[in-house]
Design a protein around this motif. Structure first.
Motif, short mmCIF file in Angstrom:
data_model
loop_
_atom_site.label_atom_id
_atom_site.label_comp_id
_atom_site.label_asym_id
_atom_site.label_seq_id
_atom_site.Cartn_x
_atom_site.Cartn_y
_atom_site.Cartn_z
N MET A 155 -14.49 12.01 6.72
CA MET A 155 -14.99 10.66 6.69
C MET A 155 -14.52 9.99 5.54
SD MET A 155 -16.95 8.36 8.16
CE MET A 155 -18.16 9.05 9.09
N ARG A 156 -14.35 10.82 4.31
CA ARG A 156 -13.71 9.98 3.06
C ARG A 156 -12.50 9.86 3.32
NH1 ARG A 156 -16.53 7.62 -1.04
NH2 ARG A 156 -15.03 7.45 -2.73
N LEU A 157 -11.44 10.69 3.93
CA LEU A 157 -10.27 10.38 4.18
C LEU A 157 -9.76 9.34 4.89
CD1 LEU A 157 -8.70 14.08 4.42
CD2 LEU A 157 -8.27 12.37 2.29
N ARG A 158 -10.54 9.17 6.18
CA ARG A 158 -10.53 8.02 7.13
C ARG A 158 -10.83 6.89 6.52
NH1 ARG A 158 -13.13 11.72 10.67
NH2 ARG A 158 -15.19 10.62 10.45
N THR A 159 -11.76 6.84 5.47
CA THR A 159 -11.92 5.59 4.81
C THR A 159 -11.02 5.05 4.06
OG1 THR A 159 -14.33 6.09 4.82
CG2 THR A 159 -13.70 4.46 3.19
N LEU A 160 -10.52 6.00 3.38
CA LEU A 160 -9.17 5.72 2.45
C LEU A 160 -8.04 5.24 3.19
CD1 LEU A 160 -9.21 8.69 -0.32
CD2 LEU A 160 -9.57 6.25 -0.70
N THR A 161 -7.74 5.98 4.36
CA THR A 161 -6.45 5.47 5.26
C THR A 161 -6.79 3.94 5.52
OG1 THR A 161 -6.33 7.68 5.82
CG2 THR A 161 -5.50 6.18 7.23
N ALA A 162 -8.13 3.88 6.29
CA ALA A 162 -8.60 2.41 6.55
C ALA A 162 -8.40 1.41 5.20
CB ALA A 162 -9.99 2.29 7.06
N TRP A 163 -8.68 1.65 4.33
CA TRP A 163 -8.45 0.72 3.23
C TRP A 163 -7.05 0.72 2.95
CZ3 TRP A 163 -8.78 2.17 -2.62
CH2 TRP A 163 -8.82 0.92 -3.36
N ALA A 164 -6.33 1.57 2.86
CA ALA A 164 -4.91 1.55 2.61
C ALA A 164 -4.11 0.72 3.62
CB ALA A 164 -4.06 2.84 2.89
N PHE A 190 -6.66 4.52 -11.77
CA PHE A 190 -5.14 4.10 -11.65
C PHE A 190 -4.40 5.26 -10.36
CE2 PHE A 190 -1.04 6.09 -13.89
CZ PHE A 190 -0.17 4.97 -13.38
N GLY A 191 -4.55 6.29 -10.26
CA GLY A 191 -4.06 7.07 -9.46
C GLY A 191 -4.02 6.52 -7.88
N GLN A 192 -5.14 6.09 -7.47
CA GLN A 192 -5.28 5.45 -6.09
C GLN A 192 -4.64 4.27 -6.06
OE1 GLN A 192 -9.34 5.88 -4.89
NE2 GLN A 192 -9.09 5.13 -3.09
N PHE A 193 -4.88 3.43 -7.03
CA PHE A 193 -4.08 1.88 -7.11
C PHE A 193 -2.38 2.14 -6.87
CE2 PHE A 193 -7.84 -0.13 -9.40
CZ PHE A 193 -8.48 -0.37 -8.50
N GLU A 236 0.11 1.32 -3.73
CA GLU A 236 0.90 0.20 -4.05
C GLU A 236 0.43 -1.23 -4.38
OE1 GLU A 236 3.97 0.77 -1.11
OE2 GLU A 236 4.50 2.59 -1.85
N VAL A 237 -0.69 -1.20 -5.03
CA VAL A 237 -1.01 -2.71 -5.21
C VAL A 237 -0.96 -3.11 -6.80
CG1 VAL A 237 -2.92 -2.57 -3.35
CG2 VAL A 237 -3.31 -1.60 -5.80
N LEU A 238 -0.01 -2.27 -7.50
CA LEU A 238 0.24 -2.52 -8.85
C LEU A 238 1.74 -2.89 -9.10
CD1 LEU A 238 -1.50 0.40 -10.54
CD2 LEU A 238 -2.70 -1.90 -9.87
N GLU A 239 2.12 -3.91 -9.91
CA GLU A 239 3.50 -4.26 -10.10
C GLU A 239 4.03 -3.52 -11.29
OE1 GLU A 239 6.69 -7.27 -10.02
OE2 GLU A 239 5.04 -6.51 -8.72
N PRO A 240 5.22 -2.81 -11.13
CA PRO A 240 5.82 -2.20 -11.97
C PRO A 240 6.12 -3.05 -13.31
CG PRO A 240 6.82 -1.80 -9.88
CD PRO A 240 5.88 -3.05 -9.80
N LEU A 241 5.96 -2.36 -14.42
CA LEU A 241 6.08 -3.08 -15.86
C LEU A 241 7.31 -2.32 -16.76
CD1 LEU A 241 2.39 -3.11 -16.56
CD2 LEU A 241 3.60 -4.81 -15.50
N ASP A 242 8.25 -1.87 -16.08
CA ASP A 242 9.45 -1.13 -16.63
C ASP A 242 10.03 -2.19 -17.66
OD1 ASP A 242 9.17 1.46 -15.31
OD2 ASP A 242 9.37 0.18 -13.69
N ASP A 243 10.07 -3.41 -17.26
CA ASP A 243 10.73 -4.49 -18.00
C ASP A 243 10.28 -5.04 -19.41
OD1 ASP A 243 9.19 -5.66 -16.52
OD2 ASP A 243 10.27 -7.55 -16.09
#
Length: 447
Positions: free
Chosen positions: A1-10, A97-100, A104-111
């Motif tokens: 159930m938890r994994l299906r929820t995460l998949t739906a959110w993704a 952080f890991g989940q975000f 892929e909802v975070l913008e890279p800040l390498d610059d």
């Protein structure tokens, strides 16, 4: 159930990112505005001051700050990622952080030119994703120490030096357990280490409770598991296996929650995350001491009619003291409508200019050394000695500092560990049950 929820959110998040340009700006911000979210009301004035400095340097931009309570914050942020109403910049937590990053909802800040050496050790490295890119700019840090009621300690004949020099072991609890037992008083005035002590009629507990500790035990059992040499996962960052099935971990947990069975620690039935946390128990005079984080310094200092002291975490079987050293960061959302302005704001937030401003407010330890120094000086002006929190960072010989566990599926790990730890604490369930819980967690991480 938890994994299906995460998949739906993704899936929902992916759809949001694809269609985000067609949606209205739910934040209500103008093109020259950078929207910024944080959850700590105590820090709001400090960041309002930073915003003024930033706007003076960047007159074409304005910073719109929104402050929400912890629970509402993450609920609204998650909904914002889905609906396209997320802020440009937000205060990020390693727990999330890991989940975000995975979604892929975070913008890279390498610059942004963030260098490890510009901040307290380890803080910058924690925000590097598994892809090797940076997703957070170091903001602040915290450690854990023992807060205690000075009058209760004096009445028990315990000096500040003795409380600063405690040690423990999982066999008999060492001098730490002796101190906690002696601070405990039953309804007839007998202390926990005195003949006739009634553990079923306790007036003042030696140790307050912050609950079962979820999966990290930051202000509960982590100073003990850390000083016993245990680590959450097989790697410092982005571990692939949790180690809650470790004999070391389970022996520490059994001893720690056993303090409640002996009557020395507030029972789980008395704990409430909304209304009766450890600080509330101490404030009410129901407990003499508790472990808590540096973000709570001002709270304990503000207890009316009480003089609260702080002591170092006790030394463990490894000979070292230990504390989690958690650090927050500022992240930019990938769907930000003002990425150029957001980058300028995050760079400013991570600079000495802002971090010394925050430090001077004396509510948190900023990530840069200069910011930390400003905070220590601000606390000193308030008459507060914060060395129990800063010493672990400065003294690597006698202290072990460790990070919040950084892995994928952190929410799922918590969902499995929370009831397991509460069952041990509240119902006396055997710690061996953590073997099965650990297997379930590692199965999820293997997906």
């Amino acid at each position: 159930m938890r994994l299906r929820t995460l998949t739906a959110w993704a899936g929902a998040l992916t759809l949001s990112l694809v269609t985000g340009c067609a949606q209205g700006d739910g934040t209500g911000a103008s093109p020259g505005t950078v929207t910024y979210w944080l959850w700590d009301a105590n820090q709001l004035p400090a960041y309002q001051a930073c915003a003024k400095g930033f706007e003076k340097e960047n007159p074409e931009l304005r910073v719109k700050i929104s402050q929400l309570g912890w629970s509402d914050y993450w609920t609204k942020l998650t909904a914002g990622f889905i609906a396209g109403t997320q802020p440009d910049v937000f205060t990020d937590h390693l727990q999330k952080f890991g989940q975000f990053a995975e979604l892929e909802v975070l913008e890279p800040l390498d610059d942004l030119g963030i260098e490890d050496s510009d901040y307290q050790p380890g803080l910058a490295a924690n925000w590097i994703g598994q892809d090797g890119r940076r997703y957070g700019a170091p903001k602040d840090w915290d450690t854990v120490a023992l807060f205690y009621n000075k009058k209760m300690a004096k009445d028990a004949g315990l000096t500040a030096g003795e409380l600063d020099g405690l040690s423990w072991n999982p066999e008999d609890g060492g001098t730490f357990e002796k101190a906690i037992a002696h601070l405990t008083v039953d309804g007839k005035g007998r202390r926990g280490d005195e003949p006739g002590f009634d553990k079923n009629d306790v007036e003042v507990y030696g140790l307050a409770s912050n609950g079962g500790g979820y999966a990290d035990g930051q202000t509960q059992w982590s100073p003990f598991t850390g000083s016993a040499g245990w680590s959450y996962t097989d790697k410092t960052r982005w571990g692939t296996e949790y180690q809650y099935d470790s004999e070391t971990f389970q022996s520490v947990v059994k001893w720690y929650f056993g303090l409640a069975e002996k009557g020395y620690m507030v029972p789980f039935s008395d704990y409430n995350v909304q209304s009766n946390q450890a600080n509330t128990q101490v404030a009410a005079g129901k407990a003499a001491a508790t472990f808590d984080g540096a973000w709570m310094i001002s709270t304990y200092a503000g207890f009316k009619g009480m003089d609260i002291g702080t002591a170092l975490t006790p030394a463990g079987p490894t000979g070292k003291r230990a504390t989690m050293m958690n650090g927050l960061a500022d992240s930019i959302t990938k769907a930000s409508r003002n990425k150029a302005g957001a980058r300028k704001w995050v760079a400013y937030l991570a600079s000495d200019a802002c971090q010394t401003t925050v430090g001077r407010h004396g509510v948190v330890f900023p990530a840069t050394p200069a910011g930390t120094e400003a905070a220590v000086a601000a606390y000193a002006k308030k008459g507060l000695d914060v060395s129990a929190f800063t010493e672990p960072v400065a003294d690597k010989k006698d202290f072990r500092t460790f990070s919040y566990p950084i892995t994928n599926y952190a929410a799922d790990v918590t969902a499995l560990m929370q009831p397991a730890m509460e069952d041990i604490y509240g119902n006396g369930a055997p710690v061996s049950g953590l073997d099965e819980t650990n297997d379930q967690i590692n199965l999820i991480l293997d997906q």
